[in-house]
Design a protein around this motif. Sequence first.
Motif, PDB file in Angstrom:
ATOM      1  N   VAL A  18      63.430 -81.113 -46.801  1.00 17.22           N
ATOM      2  CA  VAL A  18      64.095 -79.860 -46.432  1.00 17.22           C
ATOM      3  C   VAL A  18      63.778 -79.504 -44.989  1.00 17.22           C
ATOM      4  N   ARG A 158      76.193 -66.881 -42.598  1.00 17.78           N
ATOM      5  CA  ARG A 158      75.471 -67.504 -43.713  1.00 17.78           C
ATOM      6  C   ARG A 158      73.961 -67.526 -43.494  1.00 17.78           C
ATOM      7  N   ARG A 160      70.268 -69.334 -41.959  1.00 19.23           N
ATOM      8  CA  ARG A 160      69.598 -70.604 -42.269  1.00 19.23           C
ATOM      9  C   ARG A 160      69.210 -70.717 -43.746  1.00 19.23           C
ATOM     10  N   SER A 161      68.979 -69.579 -44.420  1.00 20.74           N
ATOM     11  CA  SER A 161      68.557 -69.632 -45.821  1.00 20.74           C
ATOM     12  C   SER A 161      69.632 -70.217 -46.721  1.00 20.74           C
ATOM     13  N   HIS A 162      70.898 -70.124 -46.264  1.00 20.67           N
ATOM     14  CA  HIS A 162      71.983 -70.649 -47.087  1.00 20.67           C
ATOM     15  C   HIS A 162      71.834 -72.159 -47.290  1.00 20.67           C
ATOM     16  N   GLU A 163      71.418 -72.869 -46.269  1.00 15.22           N
ATOM     17  CA  GLU A 163      71.270 -74.308 -46.392  1.00 15.22           C
ATOM     18  C   GLU A 163      70.082 -74.667 -47.282  1.00 15.22           C
ATOM     19  N   LEU A 164      69.020 -73.854 -47.193  1.00 15.03           N
ATOM     20  CA  LEU A 164      67.876 -74.079 -48.067  1.00 15.03           C
ATOM     21  C   LEU A 164      68.279 -73.880 -49.526  1.00 15.03           C
ATOM     22  N   GLU A 165      69.060 -72.842 -49.782  1.00 20.49           N
ATOM     23  CA  GLU A 165      69.547 -72.606 -51.140  1.00 20.49           C
ATOM     24  C   GLU A 165      70.434 -73.766 -51.614  1.00 20.49           C
ATOM     25  N   TYR A 166      71.264 -74.276 -50.662  1.00 24.26           N
ATOM     26  CA  TYR A 166      72.155 -75.385 -51.012  1.00 24.26           C
ATOM     27  C   TYR A 166      71.356 -76.613 -51.437  1.00 24.26           C
ATOM     28  N   LEU A 168      68.041 -76.617 -52.560  1.00 22.65           N
ATOM     29  CA  LEU A 168      67.184 -76.344 -53.718  1.00 22.65           C
ATOM     30  C   LEU A 168      67.975 -76.167 -55.005  1.00 22.65           C
ATOM     31  N   SER A 169      69.300 -75.922 -54.872  1.00 20.61           N
ATOM     32  CA  SER A 169      70.111 -75.762 -56.089  1.00 20.61           C
ATOM     33  C   SER A 169      70.611 -77.094 -56.631  1.00 20.61           C
ATOM     34  N   ARG A 179      73.089 -84.136 -51.080  1.00 23.26           N
ATOM     35  CA  ARG A 179      73.265 -82.904 -50.298  1.00 23.26           C
ATOM     36  C   ARG A 179      72.537 -83.003 -48.957  1.00 23.26           C
TER      37      ARG A 179
END
Length: 427
Positions: A18, A158, A160-166, A168-169, A179
């Motif tokens: 990540v 969006r 930077r947290s959006h990519e982390l969520e993408y 981790l999901s 991903r």
Amino acid sequence: MAALIGRAAGAKFLALLVASVLASPMPRLAAAQTAGADSAAAAAAAAAAAAAAAAAASQDAAEIEAQRRELDALHKQIEDRRERSKELKGKEKNLLGQLRETEKSLQLTVRYLRALEKRRKALQADLGDATSELARTAVQLQADRRMLAWRLREIYKRGRSHELEYILSARSFGDLMARTYFLARVAKEDRTRLMVTQAHRVEVQDTRTRLEARKRELDRLRAETVRQRRSQANLRKQRRRLLSSIRSDAKANEQAQKELIEAQKRIRALIDTLEKRRLARERGAPSGELPLFGDFGKNRGRLPWPAHGRVARGFGQVKNPRFNTATFNSGIDIAATFGATISAVAPGRVEYVNWLEGYGKCVILNHGGGYYTLYAHASEIIVPVGKDVAANEAIGRVGDTGSTSGTVLHFEIRRGKDALNPLEWFR
């Protein structure tokens, strides 16, 4: 214990993965699957267009540079000729000598004006190409900037947290790897898009610089053309004054006749050299080979005229009633329109193209069997030495170079060194 160690190692690997994605210097887009392919295609198309434009510009620049060198060389010749004329001014008492210098300066100026016009057309074409290229690149640059602006807005919305969520999901380790790969791919495409945008920006700047340079050079060419046209007009006036003086001055006329006799001697010597060269070639040719272009001697009474006009001076002894003098004309002089076409009277090979004193611009054709035709006082010769020409093929333009009789075509037929009466050979 082994299971705990495995989970800890997996967590550490996930964190590093990540972090590596998030640490990429460019922003990411969640819709990686489609953005990557589209961006790659756009970048490839832009690169191909830029390469084609650069290749075309490079070719045009090389041609324009060659023309610039030709212009520089001609300009130097003109300046050298002017310096020579200044040195001779007051020293050259011979009117014919002054006429020769004036004619050479005039011919050089005409060549320079043609080169200027050729360069002007090339620059004008390049200017049009550069204008079209600027418009095309400006449109591409605008589209690139719109895309980048949209990307920045999306990133800002969006975060930077959006990519982390993408990441981790992800539902499985394979999904996580996929991903991560797509996010890295989008980051790479973003970098490529930014580089293409920067390249378009530089291309626009370079094209604008090229446009301004071409416009400035066109302005200089226009000014130089005006200056040279004035010089050409002055030289023509000077030439007319000298011709008028020669025609009305007994000494100048006598000198002109002497120079014509000397010129005829030079022609005989030149034809003799050409004939010796021809005979040497024929001796080395296979046995039974026919003479070059057939039997010219059978053309008596069948040849076409080399130019449309009237006979101003015939063959043989010609009297000048004003000064009561007579000179031998080794050909005929045909009064014709300046710039009219000069045509070969029969198939032949171009043996000589040059300026001859008393004859001006001159071309000699070899018809084989010892027969030659000569065309003199041309304003322009349009065939090179060594070219085979057909009957009625254009070989030059009528002019007045080296002529004291105005615009005429001096035409001769020779068999070896002997001059023949051309009027007996025409239809």
